[in-house]
Write a protein that holds these residues in place. Structure first.
Motif, short mmCIF file in Angstrom:
data_model
loop_
_atom_site.label_atom_id
_atom_site.label_comp_id
_atom_site.label_asym_id
_atom_site.label_seq_id
_atom_site.Cartn_x
_atom_site.Cartn_y
_atom_site.Cartn_z
N ASP A 84 0.81 -1.28 0.04
CA ASP A 84 0.01 -0.01 -0.03
C ASP A 84 0.82 1.42 0.12
O ASP A 84 0.41 2.15 -0.54
N LEU A 85 2.08 1.40 0.81
CA LEU A 85 2.87 2.58 0.85
C LEU A 85 3.29 2.64 -0.67
O LEU A 85 3.68 3.75 -1.05
N TYR A 86 3.93 1.45 -1.21
CA TYR A 86 4.62 1.54 -2.30
C TYR A 86 3.56 2.05 -3.38
O TYR A 86 3.91 2.98 -4.29
N SER A 87 2.44 1.55 -3.40
CA SER A 87 1.38 2.07 -4.41
C SER A 87 1.24 3.76 -4.23
O SER A 87 0.93 4.34 -5.35
N GLN A 88 1.22 4.06 -3.02
CA GLN A 88 0.85 5.31 -2.85
C GLN A 88 2.03 6.30 -3.29
O GLN A 88 2.08 7.36 -3.90
N ARG A 89 3.36 5.59 -3.02
CA ARG A 89 4.55 6.35 -3.50
C ARG A 89 4.36 6.49 -5.27
O ARG A 89 5.01 7.51 -5.79
N LEU A 90 3.96 5.45 -5.86
CA LEU A 90 4.01 5.67 -7.07
C LEU A 90 2.97 6.60 -7.64
O LEU A 90 3.27 7.23 -8.74
N MET A 91 1.88 6.77 -6.90
CA MET A 91 1.05 7.75 -7.20
C MET A 91 1.09 9.36 -7.28
O MET A 91 0.92 9.96 -7.68
N THR A 92 2.28 9.32 -6.10
CA THR A 92 2.73 10.84 -5.72
C THR A 92 3.97 11.31 -6.30
O THR A 92 4.21 12.60 -6.38
N THR A 93 4.71 10.29 -6.79
CA THR A 93 6.07 10.73 -7.10
C THR A 93 6.14 10.91 -8.68
O THR A 93 5.26 10.30 -9.66
N GLU A 94 6.92 11.84 -9.31
CA GLU A 94 7.12 11.94 -10.79
C GLU A 94 7.87 10.63 -11.41
O GLU A 94 7.37 10.33 -12.33
N ASP A 95 8.65 10.18 -10.70
CA ASP A 95 9.18 8.60 -11.20
C ASP A 95 8.14 7.61 -11.26
O ASP A 95 8.09 6.72 -12.07
N GLY A 96 7.26 7.78 -10.26
CA GLY A 96 6.40 6.49 -9.90
C GLY A 96 5.23 6.58 -11.08
O GLY A 96 4.72 5.67 -11.75
N LEU A 97 4.77 7.94 -11.31
CA LEU A 97 3.90 8.18 -12.48
C LEU A 97 4.57 7.92 -13.93
O LEU A 97 3.80 7.22 -14.63
N LYS A 98 5.69 8.00 -14.03
CA LYS A 98 6.17 7.86 -15.29
C LYS A 98 6.20 6.27 -15.51
O LYS A 98 5.90 5.69 -16.45
N LEU A 99 6.46 5.32 -14.37
CA LEU A 99 6.49 4.07 -14.43
C LEU A 99 5.19 3.51 -14.60
O LEU A 99 4.56 2.60 -15.28
N MET A 100 4.10 4.09 -13.94
CA MET A 100 2.61 3.62 -14.07
C MET A 100 2.34 3.88 -15.49
O MET A 100 1.65 3.06 -16.10
N ASN A 101 2.78 4.98 -16.26
CA ASN A 101 2.37 5.24 -17.77
C ASN A 101 3.06 4.39 -18.54
O ASN A 101 2.39 4.05 -19.40
N GLN A 102 4.17 4.05 -18.35
CA GLN A 102 5.04 3.08 -19.04
C GLN A 102 4.52 1.68 -19.08
O GLN A 102 4.60 1.07 -20.13
N TYR A 103 4.03 1.16 -17.81
CA TYR A 103 3.85 -0.21 -17.67
C TYR A 103 2.28 -0.10 -17.12
O TYR A 103 2.12 -1.04 -16.11
#
Length: 74
Positions: free
Chosen positions: A52-71
């Protein structure tokens, strides 16, 4: 008559890629390397909190958003 025997077959390597990701550390982030280990992700309540913490970090950081858009399909 039996032309379907000569058609090209689709070769899927999805399982090989998933298996590789399970055993390789692909992140250079220290938090990811420390918390997203096979030993810590063991289906306990604490490991679900870590995810859950990891998914929150993905949604709030620039690198996380880039990863979510790429994959996005993974």
């Amino acid at each position: 008559m039996f032309g379907f025997f000569t058609k090209n077959k689709l070769v899927k390597d999805d399982l090989r890629g998933i298996a590789t990701l399970m055993y390789e550390d692909v992140s250079s982030n220290p938090w990811d390397q420390e918390n997203l280990t096979k030993r810590k992700l063991d289906f306990t309540v604490e490991s679900v909190r870590t995810i859950d913490l990891y998914s929150q970090r993905l949604m709030t950081t620039e690198d996380g958003l880039k990863l979510m858009n790429q994959y996005f399909d993974n």
